[in-house]
Write a protein that holds these residues in place. Structure first.
Motif, PDB file in Angstrom:
ATOM      1  N   LEU A   1     -10.350 -14.310   7.206  1.00 53.94           N
ATOM      2  CA  LEU A   1     -11.570 -14.770   6.542  1.00 53.94           C
ATOM      3  C   LEU A   1     -11.996 -13.849   5.406  1.00 53.94           C
ATOM      4  O   LEU A   1     -12.650 -14.264   4.460  1.00 53.94           O
TER       5      LEU A   1
ATOM      6  N   ALA B   1      -8.922 -18.093   5.208  1.00 56.34           N
ATOM      7  CA  ALA B   1      -9.521 -19.216   5.945  1.00 56.34           C
ATOM      8  C   ALA B   1     -10.193 -18.706   7.209  1.00 56.34           C
ATOM      9  O   ALA B   1      -9.959 -17.574   7.639  1.00 56.34           O
TER      10      ALA B   1
ATOM     11  N   PHE C   1      -5.869  -7.603  18.375  1.00 52.58           N
ATOM     12  CA  PHE C   1      -6.917  -6.587  18.220  1.00 52.58           C
ATOM     13  C   PHE C   1      -8.303  -7.229  18.273  1.00 52.58           C
ATOM     14  O   PHE C   1      -9.092  -7.079  17.359  1.00 52.58           O
TER      15      PHE C   1
ATOM     16  N   SER D   1      -9.549  -9.894  17.596  1.00 51.41           N
ATOM     17  CA  SER D   1     -10.046 -10.666  16.449  1.00 51.41           C
ATOM     18  C   SER D   1     -10.783 -11.920  16.911  1.00 51.41           C
ATOM     19  O   SER D   1     -11.756 -12.344  16.285  1.00 51.41           O
TER      20      SER D   1
END
Ligand SMILES: C[S@@+](CC[C@H](N)C(=O)[O-])C[C@H]1O[C@@H](n2cnc3c(N)ncnc32)[C@H](O)[C@@H]1O
Length: 256
Positions: free
Chosen positions: A67, A91, A109, A111
């Motif tokens: 992102l 994205a 990790f 995310s």
């Protein structure tokens, strides 16, 4: 609201490298038998593209999705010149689309915890399901509530000649979220400029993760505690972080 990494992106590869061997160990243990058969993969929330580069060098057609424009820019620079050329796409993991389906989606990790709402897990699972070929794998790790309760209230410091940061955080029980306030000190000649960045994470129980994956069309859902991979992390204890591997069911889903 989703806040993409900005300062963290710029200094990530200088200051955030302690986790690389842990994630290498996780991939070896969990994906060891799968990786030799993977021709294409997506590194979801790829950050600066370290895993994207690693897998591209093993010959996989790689896609990196993130992102943060700053993260994507760094990942593009790092992947330039590799063959096959990885494609870095800016994205949101909740609604990303790839130009082709892939054999594997990795999201490493913690995310996944970065999505703004608990309900966003279903959106990510749906988008990953769409990105995978039938029988393809979704591999990710998440911080669990005990990580937010036990580890996040700590204070962390790291410094290099041109940059330093101190992170302090906690767990907001009412909102069921972990938070970290990052205070940056960036050298500008003889002065230090101070910047702030906040990262928040949501958490899910193992039952919520499994149910969401199943509802999205995944089967063979397996989980591993992260402790054995995080050999040099003194803070982690069993239950803090979990790695998951799920397979996109081979049956055709009615929604497809
Ligand atoms: C902790 S970093 C991990 C980066 C990389 N996977 C690694 O292992 O070093 C989290 C990453 O998630 C990205 N991210 C946060 N929210 C996102 C979203 N909604 N969609 C895609 N990426 C997102 C951030 O920009 C950041 O690069």
């Amino acid at each position: 609201m989703v806040r993409p990494y900005k300062w963290l992106a710029e200094f990530y590869d200088q200051l955030v490298t302690f986790h690389l061997s842990w994630y290498q160990a996780g991939r070896q243990k969990i994906l060891g038998k799968i990786l030799p058969n993977v021709e294409s993969a997506c590194d979801l929330a790829c950050g600066t593209g370290t895993t994207t580069v690693l897998l591209a060098k093993e010959g996989m057609q790689m896609f990196g999705v993130d992102l943060s424009p700053a993260m994507c820019k760094i990942a593009r620079a790092k992947t330039r010149g590799l063959r096959p050329v990885p494609q870095i796409i800016r994205a949101d993991m909740r609604d990303f689309r790839l130009p082709q389906t892939v054999d594997l989606v990795l999201c490493e990790f913690d995310s996944l915890n970065h999505v703004p709402e608990k309900s966003d897990l279903a959106l990510v699972a749906g988008a990953v399901h769409r990105a995978l070929r039938p029988g393809g794998y979704f591999y990710f790790d998440v911080n669990n509530r005990s990580a937010f309760e036990k580890i996040w209230p700590g204070t962390w410091w790291s410094e290099k000649p041109e940059v330093a940061f101190v992170m302090h955080g906690g767990y907001d029980r009412e909102r069921d979220r972990g938070w970290t306030q990052v205070e940056w000190f960036l050298r500008e000649g003889r002065l230090w400029r101070r910047r702030k960045e906040r990262v928040e994470q949501v958490c899910w129980s193992a039952a919520e993760v499994r149910r969401t994956l199943k509802d999205a069309g995944f089967d063979q859902i397996r989980a591993w505690d992260a402790k054995p991979f995080f050999t040099t992390d003194p803070n982690i204890s069993p239950g803090c972080r979990t790695f998951y591997l799920a397979r996109k069911t081979r049956r055709a889903m009615s929604s497809e």
